[in-house]
Design an enzyme around this catalytic site. Structure first.
Site, PDB file in Angstrom:
ATOM      1  N   ASP A 185      -6.828 -15.409  61.622  1.00 21.98           N
ATOM      2  CA  ASP A 185      -6.826 -15.608  59.852  1.00 21.98           C
ATOM      3  C   ASP A 185      -5.092 -15.237  59.349  1.00 21.98           C
ATOM      4  O   ASP A 185      -5.048 -14.644  58.916  1.00 21.98           O
ATOM      5  CB  ASP A 185      -8.123 -15.344  59.326  1.00 21.98           C
ATOM      6  CG  ASP A 185      -8.811 -16.206  57.593  1.00 21.98           C
ATOM      7  OD1 ASP A 185      -7.256 -16.695  57.577  1.00 21.98           O
ATOM      8  OD2 ASP A 185      -8.988 -16.103  57.366  1.00 21.98           O
ATOM      9  N   ASP A 245     -18.560 -20.617  59.731  1.00 20.23           N
ATOM     10  CA  ASP A 245     -17.999 -19.174  59.512  1.00 20.23           C
ATOM     11  C   ASP A 245     -18.104 -18.071  57.893  1.00 20.23           C
ATOM     12  O   ASP A 245     -19.009 -18.739  57.208  1.00 20.23           O
ATOM     13  CB  ASP A 245     -16.414 -19.141  59.610  1.00 20.23           C
ATOM     14  CG  ASP A 245     -15.999 -19.765  58.255  1.00 20.23           C
ATOM     15  OD1 ASP A 245     -16.121 -19.108  56.771  1.00 20.23           O
ATOM     16  OD2 ASP A 245     -15.201 -20.970  58.394  1.00 20.23           O
ATOM     17  N   GLU A 302      -3.834 -16.976  56.178  1.00 19.03           N
ATOM     18  CA  GLU A 302      -3.482 -18.218  55.096  1.00 19.03           C
ATOM     19  C   GLU A 302      -2.688 -17.482  53.698  1.00 19.03           C
ATOM     20  O   GLU A 302      -1.956 -16.435  53.703  1.00 19.03           O
ATOM     21  CB  GLU A 302      -4.675 -18.365  54.870  1.00 19.03           C
ATOM     22  CG  GLU A 302      -5.902 -16.966  54.250  1.00 19.03           C
ATOM     23  CD  GLU A 302      -7.185 -17.758  54.250  1.00 19.03           C
ATOM     24  OE1 GLU A 302      -7.557 -18.248  53.217  1.00 19.03           O
ATOM     25  OE2 GLU A 302      -7.795 -17.284  55.009  1.00 19.03           O
TER      26      GLU A 302
END
Length: 313
Positions: free
Chosen positions: A201, A112, A203
């Site tokens: 994503d 990524d 986090e």
């Protein structure tokens, strides 16, 4: 877990979606002409009212499906430093140099990337058996990766299966707004056998409180709004990227998404370790942030045929 998604809108058990929409907000006029005398007053007043019309229109919320979440932020302080996994080492014990116990015969290698990597040597990665790539497309509702096109197209031209991801900032704007921005900024899906499903994503907050100052219920609702909107716009349920630690802390270890959203687990160690609630297996595993050439390396939990099936939907 099936990687295919149904066509109907999913309702997450135990929660509802906010379907309300914002109405127009009009700024009250405080302007009063001191010259409103006779015909001159009428003319001046008409001119003043005419100038107020564009201002009134501009205060109308342009997104009637945005719900009641916070308005979009003006900017993101350092999006070029916010890539997939950029916050993990500061919050979790990691061993990024550990050798994964899974063999390449049972998995497929991937990477990524974001603008942090800039120009990527896709040929060298291909020679190192990398067969798929995910590229950061957007963050919040204000940032688009300036290297997205070259990275996304470069991996594709090398023969890799590729996809796009969105770095979420749930305190900046609603899940619906960020999903729309993501899809418009590169997160759409093509039924070409070479495009992986979009990725959310999730986090640790790079700008403040770990869970963005939101409760577990608010985070779960935000994720539900984002994933539902992406499904509506692309036809695919997005993959959820996260760590077990963040998920347990910030969602209360919710199992609401395990049946419909594939899991991309981040853990820099020799094994994936325990999974968040509900998921029986992971689909992708980010196992290191210090791999060759680009740093972030991943494994698809299956064969190349399985990866192509994920792309096909």
């Amino acid at each position: 877990m099936s990687l295919k998604s149904g066509k109907s809108r999913c309702r997450i058990p135990g929660r509802g979606y906010d379907t309300g929409s914002k109405g127009a907000h009009r700024a009250p006029s405080r302007l009063r002409s001191p010259y409103a005398i006779g015909g001159l007053g009428v003319a001046v007043t008409a001119a003043v009212l005419a100038t107020l019309v564009p201002a009134t229109a501009s205060t109308t919320d342009p997104d009637p499906d945005a719900g009641n979440g916070p308005a979009p932020a003006a900017s993101v302080p350092h999006p070029e430093r916010d890539w997939m996994g950029s916050t993990i080492a500061r919050h979790e014990k990691t061993d990024p140099g550990a050798t994964p116990r899974a063999t390449r015969a049972a998995s497929v290698e991937g990477v990524d990337v974001s603008d942090h990597q800039g120009s990527v040597d896709w040929a060298a990665l291909w020679d190192d058996n990398v067969r798929f790539a995910y590229v950061k497309a957007t963050e919040s509702t204000t940032y688009k990766n300036p290297s997205f096109a070259s990275q996304y197209n470069g991996s594709f031209q090398q023969g890799m299966i590729r996809g796009a991801y969105h770095f979420a900032l749930p305190d900046r704007s609603s899940g619906t707004r960020q999903a729309d921005f993501f899809v418009a900024g590169g997160g759409d899906w093509s039924d070409d056998g070479k495009t992986l499903p979009p990725v959310l994503d999730l986090e640790y907050n790079p700008y403040g409180a770990t869970c963005y100052g939101l409760t577990a219920s608010q985070i779960v609702n935000w994720i539900g709004d984002f994933t539902t909107r992406v499904k509506e716009r692309t036809g695919r349920q997005p993959v959820i990227y996260t760590t077990t630690g963040w998920w347990q802390t910030c969602t209360g270890d919710s199992a609401a998404f395990a049946e419909r959203n594939p899991l991309w687990l981040a853990r820099y160690a020799a094994t994936p370790g325990p999974l968040p609630a509900g998921w029986k297996t992971h689909t992708l595993w980010q196992y290191t942030s210090s791999g060759p050439l680009v740093g972030d390396h991943n494994r698809f939990n299956g064969s190349l045929a399985g990866l192509k099936a994920l792309a096909t939907g």
